[in-house]
Write an enzyme that holds these catalytic residues in place. Structure first.
Site, PDB file in Angstrom:
ATOM      1  N   GLU A 321       0.873  -1.268   0.266  1.00 44.67           N
ATOM      2  CA  GLU A 321      -0.036   0.012  -0.007  1.00 44.67           C
ATOM      3  C   GLU A 321       0.764   1.318   0.093  1.00 44.67           C
ATOM      4  O   GLU A 321       0.702   2.168   0.688  1.00 44.67           O
ATOM      5  CB  GLU A 321      -0.990   0.080   1.355  1.00 44.67           C
ATOM      6  N   ASP A 395      -8.232  -9.152   3.837  1.00 45.93           N
ATOM      7  CA  ASP A 395      -8.131  -7.903   4.770  1.00 45.93           C
ATOM      8  C   ASP A 395      -8.871  -7.821   5.950  1.00 45.93           C
ATOM      9  O   ASP A 395      -9.936  -6.861   6.016  1.00 45.93           O
ATOM     10  CB  ASP A 395      -7.922  -6.631   4.236  1.00 45.93           C
ATOM     11  N   GLU A 423     -12.465  -2.701  12.412  1.00 48.80           N
ATOM     12  CA  GLU A 423     -12.390  -1.752  11.146  1.00 48.80           C
ATOM     13  C   GLU A 423     -13.405  -2.333  10.130  1.00 48.80           C
ATOM     14  O   GLU A 423     -14.326  -1.299   9.459  1.00 48.80           O
ATOM     15  CB  GLU A 423     -10.892  -1.914  10.375  1.00 48.80           C
TER      16      GLU A 423
HETATM   17  C1  BDP Z   1      -6.073  -2.270   6.132  1.00 44.54           C
HETATM   18  C2  BDP Z   1      -6.316  -0.866   6.554  1.00 44.54           C
HETATM   19  C3  BDP Z   1      -5.145  -0.133   6.516  1.00 44.54           C
HETATM   20  C4  BDP Z   1      -3.779  -0.640   7.076  1.00 44.54           C
HETATM   21  C5  BDP Z   1      -3.731  -2.088   6.406  1.00 44.54           C
HETATM   22  C6  BDP Z   1      -2.520  -2.810   7.003  1.00 44.54           C
HETATM   23  O1  BDP Z   1      -7.477  -0.359   5.998  1.00 44.54           O
HETATM   24  O2  BDP Z   1      -5.549   1.369   7.371  1.00 44.54           O
HETATM   25  O3  BDP Z   1      -2.770   0.222   7.051  1.00 44.54           O
HETATM   26  O4  BDP Z   1      -4.979  -2.736   6.690  1.00 44.54           O
HETATM   27  O5  BDP Z   1      -2.902  -3.803   7.619  1.00 44.54           O
HETATM   28  O6  BDP Z   1      -6.865  -2.985   6.829  1.00 44.54           O
HETATM   29  O7  BDP Z   1      -1.458  -2.328   6.837  1.00 44.54           O
END
Ligand code: BDP
Length: 730
Positions: A321, A395, A423
């Protein structure tokens, strides 16, 4: 009347005025020790009188030899005095040695001759395990909490308190316990400005600005709460890390926290930004093969250990990301991880390298990408690297199959990453007990070494003989008075910690324990609370992502429904990517006809997942794209079943509200009311999820609503237009 009274007797008037004022004050004021959830499971209100009487002769003296020389022993003493004193409504006597019946001796063979002579089977308990036993020592009857180390004593003492909190008889007690997993960590996604990524319980509890000068008493309570559960490490900062956390100024702050936590057996870890050598080191590269970069990390590690001698190590999110990583320099994840690992190795630190990776330019099914990236690297990681894998391949969805990497990298230790903060399950406002979800994943069978090769056995090191083992939970803790934004969210922190100690403990048994400690021992609370908790996660699945659907949440903050979203830059950020619904059907084909994600699992599992009939309803649309009229085991067709699940989810929340209301006379006003209000929010929002989802899927399937399913009260356009600016945690 009134003037009469005034006219006749001013004194009487004043007296009645005072009476009225007192009555009003009693009605509006909050009792001094109103419950607000701050105490978590460190609650020690007096037990029922008969139970106290039963325990008292067994808990007369507290014997903790040599406690003046150890901070951990002093922490134990404080907690036992507070706990036993509170529960029995009278403090135990403190003694240097056993002086009669009814002692509790807390000691290691080093601190007590009696323990040395007792021939207790301590050898196999390692350096965190303990025994709690009834014993006759020096001619007196009592209870011993014995361990090889002070940390073991700490966990044993907290366990003893738990026995009392849950009314467990002490006569003939015989408990031996040791953790199955080595690293039992919380991951805080806390930023240096005190915002918390995906945090819904206020600001970060770390007051970075005022550290190290100000030490909030909350830090100690945090350590106590974690030590009760056996959590032995905490990563202080967000995985989307700022390199500033590694500057001397911020290391001093982390060191101050480490000092507070140390007596409680908790080590501090930091998320490390891979490009830190460039950002704070003045280098022009972070390439793992560059000797200057290697030198920089070595020096950095030395510097850290000078201020935090028991520093745990680094957690790293790299090439994920948008975060920097070794692939920016054409190097692999293993080369990146080993760079950091070599700087920590001389000090005994570890690197937890995250496997949460997926690339926007990679057309491969997102669910397959981490496995494709990491499995070929098996065997290339240094000994002090452990790869941290999320429970499922996408996720933290309300339900996912277990991650196919579990079991697939026999030469690499893998640790579990669960999300405690919700989340994707309604933030802090929805009641969803995550125990059943953790249990489902830990008990899932990978079949890599035949039946019984559970995920739990992968992460506890049993399956492939690893000594480095770990489990992490993304914390749901914030500065909220109740720590987690709701009373029931505390149960998720609790169950994570208890399962980290023993991944085979059941979700239901832990819920029972938590309910008793949290709300007292009334069987009505226990029965109703348990029913609510155990049904709650499935309810969320049903009203958000039923039948194996996933990632239908609105963009960015992930709160409300957004199944229609299909225009975001990265394909796999769009809900439409996941559900693939059209006029003909719905679901993601991950069989060999589709993305073939099933092939990443062991053959027995792949076969089950690839079979429409064997996969089961819960994961059906995760693995299969099916026509709307596909016949379901219930006798309904798929479209009808989908609508039914949405309704079922909303109904389940309605039921939880009724159940909770029935407990009103038994629960203190503060905690009752907050929970009741949040359940009302949850019901309203479950309805919204259901309505918006049905409106959308009906627009795609173009099928009539099944009988008995009420039409959404608004148009699809209405639901699409709903916006939620300023949602927290984003
Ligand atoms: C996702 C989240 C994000 C996190 C990412 C992670 O939306 O904010 O940074 O995972 O685990 O679920 O790195």
């Amino acid at each position: 009347m009134k003037s009469d009274v005034i006219g006749k007797s001013p004194t009487l008037f004043l007296a009645s005025l005072l009476g009225l004022l007192l009555m009003a004050a009693a009605l509006i004021s909050v009792p001094v020790n109103a419950e607000d959830g701050y105490d978590l499971w460190l609650r020690y209100p007096p037990l029922e009188a008969d139970t106290r009487e039963r325990y008292r002769p067994q808990l007369r003296q507290l014997v903790i030899p040599e406690r003046e020389r150890s901070q951990t022993l002093q922490a134990i003493e404080r907690e036992l005095v507070r706990g036993v004193g509170g529960l029995l409504a009278s403090a135990p006597e403190l003694r240097e040695r056993i002086e009669g019946d009814g002692f509790v001796l807390v000691a290691t063979p080093q601190t007590s001759r009696a323990i040395r002579g007792a021939g207790l089977p301590l050898r196999d308990l390692g350096d965190e395990g303990y025994l709690i036993r009834s014993a006759t020592l020096d001619g007196h009857k009592g209870t011993v909490v014995a361990a090889n180390t002070e940390r073991g004593l700490l966990y044993g003492s907290f366990h003893l308190l738990r026995l009392l909190q849950t009314n467990t008889p002490l006569a003939d007690v015989d408990i031996a316990s040791q953790p199955r997993i080595g690293l039992r960590l919380l991951n805080h996604w806390d930023n240096l400005d005190r915002t918390v990524e995906r945090g819904y319980a206020g600001q970060s509890i770390w007051d970075w600005w005022n550290l190290p000068d100000l030490l909030d008493p909350r830090y100690t309570d945090y350590a106590r709460a974690n030590a009760t559960l056996g959590i032995n490490g905490t990563v202080l900062n967000n995985v989307n890390a700022s390199a500033d956390s590694l500057t001397p100024r911020y290391l001093a702050k982390a060191a101050a926290l480490a000092d507070v936590f140390r007596p409680y057996g908790i080590r501090v870890y930091l998320s490390a930004r891979f490009s830190a050598p460039v950002e704070i080191g003045g280098l022009d590269t972070a390439d793992p093969k560059n000797p200057k970069v290697q030198r920089w990390w070595k020096d950095k590690a030395d510097e850290i250990y000078r201020v935090i001698p028991d520093f745990g190590g680094f957690l790293v999110k790299a090439n994920s990301e948008g975060q920097p990583g070794p692939q920016d320099y054409g190097r692999s994840h293993a080369e990146g991880a080993n760079l950091l690992a070599r700087s920590l190795a001389p000090h005994g630190g570890v690197v937890m390298w995250r496997a949460f990776v997926y690339q926007q330019d990679n057309p491969e099914d997102r669910a397959k990408q981490a496995y494709s990236d990491f499995v070929p690297l098996d065997g290339q990681f240094d000994d002090n690297v452990i790869v941290q894998v999320k429970n499922g391949p996408i996720d933290f969805q309300p339900r996912e199959p277990f991650h196919p990497m579990f079991g697939a990298m026999p030469s690499t230790p893998l640790m579990m990453e669960f999300q405690i903060t919700k989340e994707y399950l309604g933030f802090a406002s929805h009641l969803a007990y995550l125990g059943p979800m953790y249990e489902e994943v830990l008990r899932a069978d990978t079949f890599v070494k035949g039946a019984g090769s559970t995920v739990a056995k992968v992460i506890d090191g049993n399956l492939h003989n690893h000594r480095l083992t770990g489990i992490a939970g993304v914390a749901n803790i914030g500065s909220a008075r109740d720590w987690t934004g709701s009373i029931f969210n505390q149960a998720n922190w609790y169950v994570f910690g208890r399962m980290a100690w023993n991944p085979e403990l059941g979700a239901e048994a832990i819920a029972r324990e938590w309910l008793q400690i949290t709300f007292g021992r009334d069987p009505r609370i226990l029965e109703t609370g348990l029913a609510m908790m155990m049904a709650s996660r499935q309810a969320v699945v049903d009203y958000m992502t039923p039948l194996g659907l996933a990632h239908l949440m609105a963009t960015g903050h992930h709160y409300g429904p957004g199944p229609w979203v299909s225009d975001l830059a990265r394909p796999e950020w769009n809900p439409a990517y996941y559900h693939r619904a059209d006029r003909n059907g719905i679901g993601f084909d991950r069989t060999s006809e589709g993305s073939d994600a099933v092939s990443q699992y062991a053959p027995a599992v792949a076969k089950q997942f690839a079979s429409r009939s064997a996969v089961g309803d819960d994961l059906l649309l995760w693995f299969h794209h099916l026509p709307w009229d596909y016949p379901m085991p219930s006798g309904r067709d798929l479209w009808e079943e989908l609508a039914h699940r949405y309704d079922r989810g909303v109904q389940a929340v309605g039921k939880m509200r009724t159940q909770w209301r029935s407990l009103e006379p038994l629960i203190d006003a503060g905690r009752f009311d907050k929970t009741a209000r949040l359940l009302a929010v949850q019901e309203r929002e479950a309805q919204w999820w259901r309505d918006a989802s049905i409106a959308y899927f009906q627009s795609v399937s173009r099928r009539p609503l099944p009988e008995g399913v009420s039409p959404p009260p608004e148009t699809l356009e209405y639901y699409k237009a709903v916006e939620y600016p300023w949602a927290p945690g984003h």
